[in-house]
Scaffold this motif. Structure first.
Motif, mmCIF file in Angstrom:
data_model
loop_
_atom_site.group_PDB
_atom_site.id
_atom_site.type_symbol
_atom_site.label_atom_id
_atom_site.label_comp_id
_atom_site.label_asym_id
_atom_site.label_seq_id
_atom_site.Cartn_x
_atom_site.Cartn_y
_atom_site.Cartn_z
ATOM 1 N N LEU A 29 0.819 -1.203 0.000
ATOM 2 C CA LEU A 29 0.000 0.000 0.000
ATOM 3 C C LEU A 29 0.855 1.256 0.000
ATOM 4 C CD1 LEU A 29 -2.589 -1.120 2.688
ATOM 5 C CD2 LEU A 29 -2.970 -1.003 0.237
ATOM 6 N N GLY A 30 2.172 1.098 0.094
ATOM 7 C CA GLY A 30 3.070 2.237 0.034
ATOM 8 C C GLY A 30 3.533 2.726 1.383
ATOM 9 N N ALA A 31 2.900 2.256 2.470
ATOM 10 C CA ALA A 31 3.293 2.674 3.811
ATOM 11 C C ALA A 31 2.712 1.698 4.810
ATOM 12 C CB ALA A 31 2.784 4.085 4.116
ATOM 13 N N ALA A 32 3.381 1.580 5.936
ATOM 14 C CA ALA A 32 2.872 0.714 6.993
ATOM 15 C C ALA A 32 1.837 1.484 7.798
ATOM 16 C CB ALA A 32 4.012 0.244 7.900
ATOM 17 N N ALA A 33 0.669 1.683 7.196
ATOM 18 C CA ALA A 33 -0.377 2.480 7.827
ATOM 19 C C ALA A 33 -0.936 1.763 9.045
ATOM 20 C CB ALA A 33 -1.508 2.738 6.823
ATOM 21 N N PRO A 34 -1.326 2.503 10.076
ATOM 22 C CA PRO A 34 -1.925 1.875 11.243
ATOM 23 C C PRO A 34 -3.282 1.287 10.891
ATOM 24 C CG PRO A 34 -2.136 4.256 11.372
ATOM 25 C CD PRO A 34 -1.242 3.972 10.207
ATOM 26 N N ALA A 35 -3.675 0.272 11.625
ATOM 27 C CA ALA A 35 -4.975 -0.346 11.384
ATOM 28 C C ALA A 35 -6.085 0.649 11.684
ATOM 29 C CB ALA A 35 -5.128 -1.579 12.269
ATOM 30 N N ALA A 36 -7.147 0.576 10.882
ATOM 31 C CA ALA A 36 -8.283 1.464 11.091
ATOM 32 C C ALA A 36 -9.035 1.054 12.343
ATOM 33 C CB ALA A 36 -9.208 1.404 9.879
ATOM 34 N N PRO A 37 -9.769 1.995 12.960
ATOM 35 C CA PRO A 37 -10.579 1.637 14.121
ATOM 36 C C PRO A 37 -11.528 0.504 13.777
ATOM 37 C CG PRO A 37 -10.481 4.015 13.842
ATOM 38 C CD PRO A 37 -9.842 3.411 12.630
ATOM 39 N N GLY A 38 -11.615 -0.480 14.679
ATOM 40 C CA GLY A 38 -12.507 -1.603 14.449
ATOM 41 C C GLY A 38 -11.978 -2.610 13.457
ATOM 42 N N SER A 39 -10.667 -2.546 13.119
ATOM 43 C CA SER A 39 -10.122 -3.426 12.096
ATOM 44 C C SER A 39 -10.086 -4.882 12.530
ATOM 45 C CB SER A 39 -8.716 -2.971 11.696
ATOM 46 O OG SER A 39 -7.840 -3.051 12.805
ATOM 47 N N ASP A 40 -10.292 -5.149 13.827
ATOM 48 C CA ASP A 40 -10.315 -6.525 14.294
ATOM 49 C C ASP A 40 -11.722 -7.107 14.262
ATOM 50 O OD1 ASP A 40 -11.267 -4.873 16.289
ATOM 51 O OD2 ASP A 40 -10.370 -6.027 17.926
ATOM 52 N N GLU A 41 -12.684 -6.349 13.762
ATOM 53 C CA GLU A 41 -14.067 -6.795 13.731
ATOM 54 C C GLU A 41 -14.408 -7.417 12.382
ATOM 55 O OE1 GLU A 41 -16.508 -3.464 14.598
ATOM 56 O OE2 GLU A 41 -15.686 -3.143 16.610
ATOM 57 N N THR A 42 -15.322 -8.380 12.405
ATOM 58 C CA THR A 42 -15.871 -8.946 11.180
ATOM 59 C C THR A 42 -17.118 -8.169 10.790
ATOM 60 O OG1 THR A 42 -15.013 -11.173 11.604
ATOM 61 C CG2 THR A 42 -16.921 -10.993 10.146
ATOM 62 N N LEU A 43 -17.172 -7.725 9.534
ATOM 63 C CA LEU A 43 -18.318 -6.989 9.015
ATOM 64 C C LEU A 43 -19.131 -7.947 8.154
ATOM 65 C CD1 LEU A 43 -16.371 -3.783 7.882
ATOM 66 C CD2 LEU A 43 -17.448 -4.227 10.100
ATOM 67 N N SER A 44 -20.380 -8.206 8.532
ATOM 68 C CA SER A 44 -21.210 -9.196 7.849
ATOM 69 C C SER A 44 -22.417 -8.534 7.199
ATOM 70 C CB SER A 44 -21.682 -10.267 8.838
ATOM 71 O OG SER A 44 -20.582 -10.952 9.407
ATOM 72 N N TYR A 45 -22.738 -8.988 5.982
ATOM 73 C CA TYR A 45 -23.857 -8.442 5.221
ATOM 74 C C TYR A 45 -24.543 -9.578 4.470
ATOM 75 C CZ TYR A 45 -20.805 -4.342 5.796
ATOM 76 O OH TYR A 45 -19.986 -3.369 6.306
ATOM 77 N N ASP A 46 -25.811 -9.362 4.110
ATOM 78 C CA ASP A 46 -26.515 -10.320 3.263
ATOM 79 C C ASP A 46 -27.559 -9.583 2.447
ATOM 80 O OD1 ASP A 46 -29.325 -10.643 4.696
ATOM 81 O OD2 ASP A 46 -27.818 -10.774 6.283
ATOM 82 N N GLY A 47 -27.984 -10.211 1.359
ATOM 83 C CA GLY A 47 -28.974 -9.594 0.495
ATOM 84 C C GLY A 47 -29.387 -10.543 -0.605
ATOM 85 N N VAL A 48 -30.164 -10.013 -1.552
ATOM 86 C CA VAL A 48 -30.645 -10.801 -2.683
ATOM 87 C C VAL A 48 -30.499 -9.967 -3.948
ATOM 88 C CG1 VAL A 48 -32.611 -12.002 -3.716
ATOM 89 C CG2 VAL A 48 -32.310 -12.022 -1.231
ATOM 90 N N GLY A 49 -29.928 -10.557 -4.988
ATOM 91 C CA GLY A 49 -29.853 -9.901 -6.282
ATOM 92 C C GLY A 49 -28.794 -8.814 -6.365
ATOM 93 N N ASP A 50 -28.861 -8.044 -7.469
ATOM 94 C CA ASP A 50 -27.871 -6.997 -7.731
ATOM 95 C C ASP A 50 -27.924 -5.920 -6.651
ATOM 96 O OD1 ASP A 50 -27.388 -8.390 -10.030
ATOM 97 O OD2 ASP A 50 -28.358 -6.956 -11.371
ATOM 98 N N THR A 51 -26.756 -5.593 -6.112
ATOM 99 C CA THR A 51 -26.681 -4.640 -5.001
ATOM 100 C C THR A 51 -25.354 -3.902 -5.048
ATOM 101 O OG1 THR A 51 -27.958 -6.163 -3.598
ATOM 102 C CG2 THR A 51 -26.778 -4.380 -2.488
ATOM 103 N N VAL A 52 -25.393 -2.598 -4.786
ATOM 104 C CA VAL A 52 -24.168 -1.851 -4.506
ATOM 105 C C VAL A 52 -24.146 -1.621 -2.999
ATOM 106 C CG1 VAL A 52 -22.828 0.231 -4.922
ATOM 107 C CG2 VAL A 52 -24.198 -0.764 -6.771
ATOM 108 N N LEU A 53 -23.264 -2.321 -2.335
ATOM 109 C CA LEU A 53 -23.229 -2.365 -0.879
ATOM 110 C C LEU A 53 -22.163 -1.414 -0.343
ATOM 111 C CD1 LEU A 53 -24.073 -3.823 1.813
ATOM 112 C CD2 LEU A 53 -22.216 -5.444 1.323
ATOM 113 N N ARG A 54 -22.599 -0.340 0.321
ATOM 114 C CA ARG A 54 -21.644 0.557 0.970
ATOM 115 C C ARG A 54 -21.095 -0.097 2.239
ATOM 116 N NH1 ARG A 54 -21.464 6.030 -0.314
ATOM 117 N NH2 ARG A 54 -23.074 6.777 -1.762
#
Length: 216
Positions: A29-54
């Motif tokens: 990535l070009g630098a040893a950037a610090p981990a973002a807040p909450g980087s140890d968390e799993t982010l889970s999502y679900d849905g159906v069909g075509d989706t642009v998921l933010r």
């Protein structure tokens, strides 16, 4: 499906913890950037069909585990904060289950997932210490489909892997070292062969639609 070894989940007390793994990939990535807040968390999502998921924008390398139960095309683009396509993470037909690496190149930061699907889907964005492992005591790792393997042993000198693949589609493996990556195999269909693994390799990103076996 996700690849497996005799011990597929990381032990948080093991020698290769999340900070060490991130240090191996973050130089891309070009630098040893610090981990973002909450980087140890799993982010889970679900849905159906075509989706642009933010998602919450983050640049630290992670693994994404996807599943899809449709019968047609299932494709997922990683999208950056300016709305640009960054990486085609998945592109397959029909049901799917697999794990891929993302945010592994210079300047990448995930802001959304652009999902094309005709069925229900699920995704889990996980820290690197949740990736599957290749334990030091095992000479062989095997699995089925896309996966990310963290090596709990360090290649030193000339390391040769015996590779086999039974699928009909693409079989490719990227090997990540401290600040670099090598495409050690890239072929179509069933495969039997050997590849060199660079000294210091710590993580393997495997693309496959069939059974695969790696032996050292």
């Amino acid at each position: 499906m996700r690849g497996t070894t005799e011990d597929t989940r990381r032990d948080r007390g093991a020698a290769l913890c999340l900070p060490a793994l991130a240090a191996l990939v973050l130089p891309l990535l070009g630098a040893a950037a610090p981990a973002a807040p909450g980087s140890d968390e799993t982010l889970s999502y679900d849905g159906v069909g075509d989706t642009v998921l933010r998602v919450d924008v983050h640049e630290e390398p992670r693994v994404a585990t996807f599943s899809h139960n449709g019968s047609s095309n299932f494709a997922v683009w990683a999208v950056g904060s300016q709305g640009e396509n960054q990486d085609l993470l998945v592109n397959t037909i029909g049901p799917y289950e697999g794990t891929v690496l993302y945010n592994d190149l210079v300047g990448e930061e995930l802001a959304a997932l652009d999902i094309s699907a005709d069925g229900a889907w699920e995704v889990a964005l996980e820290p690197l210490d949740e990736a599957d492992t290749w334990p030091e005591d095992d000479d062989e790792a095997s699995g089925d489909g896309d996966d990310v393997l963290v090596l709990e042993w360090e290649p030193d000198g000339l390391t040769i892997l015996d590779l086999s693949h039974s699928g009909d589609s693409n079989f490719a493996i990227w090997a990540y070292t401290d600040g670099d990556r090598d495409l050690i195999v890239n072929t179509i269909g069933p495969y039997e062969g050997q590849a060199r693994l660079s000294a210091g390799s710590a993580l393997l990103a495997i693309t496959s639609e069939g059974d695969w076996t790696l032996t050292r």
